[in-house]
Design an enzyme around this catalytic site. Structure first.
Site, mmCIF file in Angstrom:
data_model
loop_
_atom_site.group_PDB
_atom_site.id
_atom_site.type_symbol
_atom_site.label_atom_id
_atom_site.label_comp_id
_atom_site.label_asym_id
_atom_site.label_seq_id
_atom_site.Cartn_x
_atom_site.Cartn_y
_atom_site.Cartn_z
ATOM 1 N N ALA A 118 4.866 -65.059 -176.073
ATOM 2 C CA ALA A 118 3.513 -64.634 -175.692
ATOM 3 C C ALA A 118 3.519 -63.582 -174.581
ATOM 4 O O ALA A 118 2.546 -63.482 -173.828
ATOM 5 C CB ALA A 118 2.633 -65.832 -175.304
ATOM 6 N N SER A 119 4.587 -62.817 -174.472
ATOM 7 C CA SER A 119 4.677 -61.757 -173.447
ATOM 8 C C SER A 119 4.301 -62.308 -172.084
ATOM 9 O O SER A 119 3.620 -61.667 -171.294
ATOM 10 C CB SER A 119 3.767 -60.566 -173.814
ATOM 11 O OG SER A 119 4.147 -60.019 -175.042
ATOM 12 N N ARG A 120 4.770 -63.541 -171.805
ATOM 13 C CA ARG A 120 4.254 -64.259 -170.656
ATOM 14 C C ARG A 120 5.231 -64.404 -169.502
ATOM 15 O O ARG A 120 4.819 -64.646 -168.369
ATOM 16 C CB ARG A 120 3.821 -65.679 -171.095
ATOM 17 C CG ARG A 120 4.998 -66.546 -171.562
ATOM 18 C CD ARG A 120 4.560 -67.937 -172.016
ATOM 19 N NE ARG A 120 4.100 -68.774 -170.946
ATOM 20 C CZ ARG A 120 4.882 -69.365 -170.046
ATOM 21 N NH1 ARG A 120 6.185 -69.203 -170.080
ATOM 22 N NH2 ARG A 120 4.356 -70.112 -169.093
ATOM 23 N N GLU A 135 6.038 -57.927 -176.579
ATOM 24 C CA GLU A 135 5.803 -58.028 -178.018
ATOM 25 C C GLU A 135 5.172 -56.778 -178.609
ATOM 26 O O GLU A 135 5.511 -56.348 -179.701
ATOM 27 C CB GLU A 135 4.872 -59.215 -178.299
ATOM 28 C CG GLU A 135 5.474 -60.559 -178.000
ATOM 29 C CD GLU A 135 4.415 -61.634 -178.030
ATOM 30 O OE1 GLU A 135 4.283 -62.280 -179.061
ATOM 31 O OE2 GLU A 135 3.698 -61.825 -177.030
ATOM 32 N N LYS A 195 1.906 -56.326 -166.219
ATOM 33 C CA LYS A 195 1.273 -56.837 -167.436
ATOM 34 C C LYS A 195 2.392 -57.154 -168.430
ATOM 35 O O LYS A 195 3.398 -56.449 -168.452
ATOM 36 C CB LYS A 195 0.346 -55.792 -168.056
ATOM 37 C CG LYS A 195 -0.853 -55.394 -167.199
ATOM 38 C CD LYS A 195 -1.688 -54.323 -167.904
ATOM 39 C CE LYS A 195 -2.952 -53.996 -167.101
ATOM 40 N NZ LYS A 195 -3.792 -52.999 -167.815
ATOM 41 N N GLY A 196 2.211 -58.181 -169.250
ATOM 42 C CA GLY A 196 3.194 -58.480 -170.291
ATOM 43 C C GLY A 196 3.062 -57.474 -171.418
ATOM 44 O O GLY A 196 1.956 -57.168 -171.846
ATOM 45 N N GLN A 231 16.113 -59.336 -173.319
ATOM 46 C CA GLN A 231 15.187 -58.296 -172.849
ATOM 47 C C GLN A 231 15.406 -57.946 -171.383
ATOM 48 O O GLN A 231 14.810 -57.005 -170.882
ATOM 49 C CB GLN A 231 13.736 -58.729 -173.087
ATOM 50 C CG GLN A 231 13.146 -59.723 -172.092
ATOM 51 C CD GLN A 231 13.544 -61.154 -172.358
ATOM 52 O OE1 GLN A 231 14.688 -61.464 -172.576
ATOM 53 N NE2 GLN A 231 12.579 -62.059 -172.316
ATOM 54 N N THR A 271 7.672 -62.744 -167.639
ATOM 55 C CA THR A 271 7.744 -61.931 -166.420
ATOM 56 C C THR A 271 6.508 -62.187 -165.566
ATOM 57 O O THR A 271 6.588 -62.303 -164.340
ATOM 58 C CB THR A 271 7.859 -60.438 -166.766
ATOM 59 O OG1 THR A 271 9.000 -60.252 -167.605
ATOM 60 C CG2 THR A 271 8.021 -59.587 -165.513
#
Lengths: 335, 458
Positions: A87-89, A292, A288-289, A48, A91
Site C-alpha cells: 500500500a505504498s505505506r 506502487e 508521500k508513498g 526497493q 516509508t
C-alpha cells in the site's frame, strides 16, 4: 502495411496507505556504547531500498551521520509490529514511527551531552557529523562514542526511544462509501510515444516521459530507480504480460519465463524523468508513498498512444500483437 | 523546515544492501539449509471445480524417503480468511481442500519427504478421486441465475455490510446526466497478471528445542503472516517466531499466507525443519494474480469538457477465494472517479467469485485498474469533444479543497502541476488559461506548501 507512431498521456493519483482496518507500525531505537543507533523494526525490504531510506530518516531526526544508524529488521522476536510492506505505506508509516522514537532518544542524548559539557540541554545541538555541541560555541563538543560511554558508565542512562504511527480504523459508510482511506496522495503525468507495426501487430515503446510529485524525496537516486523500474513493469503490463491471455478462459496459462513474456533490456525505452516535491502535511519530512504507482501510470499512457497511432478503441491490456490486429480488423470492417 | 537544515534526507546515500544483492551474497530462503530438513510438495486439483470423493496415499507411502502426508483433518482451524485480522469475514478458504475444490491447482494434500525428489514422486502418486462439477469463469456469468454457486452463503459475490457491492454515492447521478450535453460510455478490461518475482514464494519452518517454531519466510508482512499462521494452527502467537525482512521481489505477491501455515504444521508433527518453496511453475500457476476487472463507465459530459456525472459498474474477478480482493475492491471504488472533480458519482464495485486461481494484492491494489479505465475513458471523451488530452485533464483536475466522492476533502493535490510540467517536457503548448491554473486556486484551498527546490540539493 506501415509503422505508425502515436503519443498518449495519463495523469494519475495514488493514495498512501489504506486505513480502513487501522494501520499501525512501530519503531524502537537504542544507542549502543559504540555510538551507534539501532532502529528495531519488523518492516520488510522488498528490494526497493527501505533499509536505506529509513536509516536516513532516523539519522536526520537524531542529528547524527547516516553511518551511525543501523536498521535491524526482519525478526518478530526483536522487532516491534509493522502491518507489512504494501500500500505504498512503509516509508510513510515506519518513517513517522522512527521520527517519534528518534525525538525521544535525541532528548536523552542532548541531556547527557549537556551534563558532560556543563551546559543546559536546550543549548545543545547536533552537527550531523558525529558530535553534540553547545550552540554558538562549536569547540565545546562531545563525540557520539564518548557520549554513549558517559551515558552508560557515568550516568547510568539509556539513550532510547519508542515510536508508533497510528491511524485508527475509521470505518466506512456502507450506503454512501464515505471513508478516509488514505493519508496523502502522490501524482504523476506520464507520456508515451509508441510505434506500431500494422503488419505484425507489434508495439515498440520509443519513449516514456514522466513527471512525478511525491512530497519530499528521501533518496533521489532510489526514487529514480523506483520510477525506472516501475516504468518497465508498467510497459510489461501494457504490452506483454497476462497469466490468462484469453481471459476469461483459464486455458493457455504460461508456466515460466519462456512462456510469460517480461520486458527485457532491448524493450526499455528512452526515459526522461522529472520529480516535483511539495512536502505532504503528514509524511515524515513531507514524504508521500509512491512505490506502487510508478507501474500504474505508464499502462494507460501506452495504450492511449497505441489508440492514437491506429485510430482504434483498444480497451484492455496487455495489448499483444493479436489484440492490435483484431482492433485493426474491427476498424476496417466498421469503415 | 528549510532544506539547508537537512543533513541526510534528500541525499542519494548508497543503498546499503545493493552490493550484496548484485554480487549474489544476500541470503534468501532457498539459501538456508538444515541437515535434517524435509521437503513439502502439494497434491493439487487438476480440475477447475470438483467434489472430492476420496484420497488414496497407499502408493505414495511406498516411495523411499516418504515421511507423512497431511489433509485438512490435520489442520486445527482449516478455514480462514487472511483479512480476518482486520475484521473481514467470514472464513471461506481452506488451507487444504475439504469436500470440494474451486480452482485448478487448489491445495488438496501435502506430502513431506526426506528429499525434494521423493516429495515430488510421492505427491505424484497420491490418487485423488474427483467428480467434476460445472465451472464458471466469467464475472457476469457468475452473477446470473443458474450459475454454479461457489460459496456457502449462497451467492458468488462478497457481501459488503448487507450490499452486493461496494457502493459510493455522491451528488445526484440522475441530475448530473440531465445536465450533461454528451453521454460517453466505455468498457475496460484489464487482464490478470503475475507478480513474477525473481525469488519464488516460500519458507522453511524449523522446530526449536524450546518448543517454538522458527519460520524463515519471504513474506512482505511478518506479523500479518505470523498471526494468521498462529490462528490456523491454533497455537499461542508467541509459539511462533518469524524471520525474514529481505524479499527477492514482492509486488504484493507475498502477502497471502499460503506456505507458512502448512510448513509450520508439518514441522510441528515431524519434529524436522520443513521447506515449502514454490517452483517457478507453481508461482505462475497457483500463486495469486493481479485482479482482472470488467469496468463499465457512463459519463455525463458538458460541452466545455467537464465531467458532470460518472456512473461505474465494476466487476472484480476474485477467483475462487477472498484473499485480499474484497479490500482491493473498496480501494478501487474510492479511486475509480480518478483524480478528477466530478460532482455526481455513482459507483457499484462488485467482488465476484469464479473458478479460477484466487486473485489478490498486487502493486497498485485496485488503483491500477482504476487508473487504466479513467485514463482511457478521459481520452475517449477528449476524442468525442475534439479536445486536447492535456487540457481536458486540467479542466477536470481535482484541486485542494475539493470533495472526493468518498467525502474526504482533497488536501495534497498536485495533479495540475504534474500535467503542466509534463506538457513543458513534451514541448506541448498550453494556453494561458491552463498555464495560470494551480492546485491551490480554489476559494477553500489550504495554503500551498513551499516546494523543495532541486537547486538546494547537492
Amino acid at each position: 502495411m506501415a509503422k505508425l507512431k502515436g503519443t498518449g498521456i495519463s495523469s494519475v493519483n495514488y493514495p498512501t496507505g489504506m486505513n480502513l482496518g487501522g494501520d499501525p507500525t512501530q519503531a524502537l531505537i537504542h544507542m549502543t556504547t559504540t555510538g551507534t543507533f539501532v532502529i528495531s523494526l519488523a518492516s520488510c525490504d522488498l528490494g526497493q531500498g527501505l533499509k536505506t531510506v529509513l536509516a536516513q530518516i532516523g539519522a536526520e531526526t537524531l542529528g547524527v551521520p547516516f553511518e551511525n544508524v543501523l536498521i535491524d529488521t526482519g525478526d518478530t522476536d526483536t522487532g516491534p509490529h509493522c502491518m507489512g510492506t504494501f500500500a505504498s505505506r512503509t516509508t510513510h508509516r515506519a518513517g513517522n514511527a522512527i521520527i517519534m522514537a528518534a525525538q525521544e532518544a535525541r532528548k536523552t542524548m542532548l541531556e547527557i551531552a549537556a551534563d558532560e559539557l556543563e551546559a543546559r540541554p536546550e543549548d545543545m545541538e547536533t552537527d550531523g557529523q558525529g558530535f553534540v555541541r553547545v550552540k554558538g560555541s562549536p569547540d565545546r563538543k562531545i563525540h557520539l562514542v564518548n557520549l554513549a560511554l558517559a551515558g552508560h558508565f557515568k550516568y547510568g542512562k539509556t539513550v532510547a526511544g519508542r515510536g508508533i504511527f497510528f491511524k485508527p480504523n475509521l470505518g466506512i459508510d456502507p450506503e454512501t462509501g464515505k471513508m478516509d482511506p488514505d493519508s496523502t496522495e502522490a501524482h504523476a503525468c506520464v507520456m508515451a510515444e509508441v510505434e506500431v507495426d500494422t503488419e505484425t501487430g507489434e508495439v515498440k515503446v520509443l519513449k516514456l516521459q514522466s513527471v512525478y510529485e511525491i512530497g519530499r524525496q528521501v533518496n533521489p537516486k532510489l526514487v529514480e530507480g523506483q520510477i525506472k523500474g516501475g516504468s518497465v513493469m508498467g510497459l510489461g503490463h501494457a504490452l506483454y504480460e497476462s497469466t490468462e491471455p484469453y481471459y476469461p478462459s483459464p486455458e493457455h496459462r504460461p508456466g515460466g519465463f519462456f512462456e510469460y513474456i517480461l520486458p527485457l533490456a532491448p524493450d526499455v525505452p528512452e526515459m526522461e524523468i522529472r520529480v516535483l516535491e511539495y512536502p505532504s502535511a503528514d509524511g515524515p519530512y513531507g514524504v508521500k508513498g509512491f512505490g506502487e504507482m510508478t507501474a500504474n501510470a505508464p499502462i494507460p499512457a501506452i495504450v492511449n498512444a497505441i489508440n492514437n497511432a491506429l485510430g482504434t478503441e483498444i480497451s484492455t491490456h496487455p495489448v499483444t500483437p493479436e489484440i492490435v490486429l483484431q482492433a485493426l480488423d474491427a476498424k476496417q470492417s466498421k469503415s | 523546515m528549510s532544506d539547508q537544515a537537512l543533513n541526510t534526507v534528500g541525499k542519494s546515500e548508497l543503498r546499503r544492501d545493493g552490493l550484496s544483492h548484485v554480487t549474489g551474497k544476500t541470503q534468501y530462503v532457498d539459501d538456508i539449509q538444515f541437515p535434517d530438513m524435509l521437503y513439502l510438495k502439494m497434491v493439487r486439483s487438476p480440475l477447475h471445480h470438483a467434489r472430492i470423493l476420496g484420497i488414496d496415499f497407499s502408493e505414495a507411502e511406498k516411495v523411499p524417503g516418504f515421511v507423512r502426508a497431511f489433509t485438512y483433518k490435520d489442520v486445527p482451524k482449516n478455514l480462514y480468511t487472511i483479512l480476518c485480522l482486520i475484521g473481514v469475514g467470514p472464513d471461506e478458504e481452506p488451507v487444504l481442500a475439504e469436500k470440494e475444490v474451486l480452482y485448478k491447482g487448489e491445495q488438496i494434500a501435502a506430502v513431506v519427504a526426506q528429499s525434494e525428489e521423493a516429495a515430488i514422486e510421492a505427491a505424484a502418486r497420491v490418487k485423488v478421486d474427483l467428480e467434476e462439477l460445472p465451472a464458471v469463469f466469467d464475472v457476469e456469468e457468475a452473477l446470473k441465475p443458474g450459475a454454479p454457486i461457489l460459496k456457502p452463503w449462497g451467492t458468488n459475490y462478497f457481501v459488503y455490510e448487507g450490499h452486493h457491492c461496494r457502493r459510493v454515492r455522491y451528488g445526484n447521478i440522475e441530475q448530473g446526466f440531465a445536465q450533461a450535453d454528451y453521454i460517453v460510455e466505455g468498457c475496460y478490461e484489464p487482464k490478470p497478471i503475475e507478480h513474477a518475482p525473481l525469488e519464488t514464494t516460500g519458507c522453511i519452518a524449523k522446530p526449536e528445542a524450546n518448543g517454538r517454531i522458527t519460520v524463515y519466510t519471504n513474506t512482505q508482512a511478518l506479523y500479518f503472516s505470523m498471526d494468521n499462521t498462529a490462528l490456523i494452527l491454533n497455537v499461542p502467537f508467541n509459539k511462533l517466531h518469524f524471520v525474514g525482512g529481505t524479499v527477492g521481489g514482492g509486488f504484493g505477491g507475498k502477502v497471502d499466507v499460503i506456505v507458512e501455515p502448512i510448513a509450520a504444521l508439518a514441522a510441528m508433527h515431524t519434529g524436522h525443519p520443513v521447506k515449502y518453496l514454490y517452483t517457478r511453475e507453481e508461482e505462475f500457476h497457483v500463486s495469486s494474480t493481479r485482479v482482472a476487472y470488467r469496468i463499465y463507465f457512463k459519463d455525463g459530459v458538458s460541452k466545455d469538457g467537464h465531467i458532470v456525472a460518472r456512473q461505474v459498474t465494476s466487476y472484480a474477478d476474485s477467483g475462487a477465494y477472498n484473499r485480499h480482493t474484497p479490500y482491493a475492491v473498496t480501494k478501487h471504488a474510492a479511486n475509480i472517479s480518478g483524480p478528477y472533480d466530478i460532482p455526481n458519482v455513482h459507483i457499484d464495485a462488485h467482488c465476484v467469485y469464479t473458478n479460477r486461481v484466487p486473485t489478490s494484492a498486487m502493486r497498485g491494489f485496485g488503483v491500477t485498474s482504476a487508473s487504466f479505465a479513467t485514463e482511457l475513458q478521459i481520452d475517449k471523451i477528449a476524442r468525442k469533444l475534439g479536445m486536447d488530452p492535456f487540457e481536458i485533464r486540467l479542466i477536470n483536475a481535482y484541486r485542494n479543497g475539493d470533495m472526493r466522492p468518498y467525502q474526504k476533502v482533497v488536501g495534497d493535490a498536485t495533479l495540475v502541476e504534474v500535467i503542466q510540467a509534463a506538457a513543458g517536457m513534451a514541448h506541448h503548448p498550453l494556453s494561458e488559461r491552463f498555464q495560470a491554473m494551480n492546485s491551490w486556486d480554489r476559494a477553500n484551498s489550504p495554503a500551498r506548501p513551499e516546494p523543495v527546490s532541486a537547486e538546494k540539493r547537492s
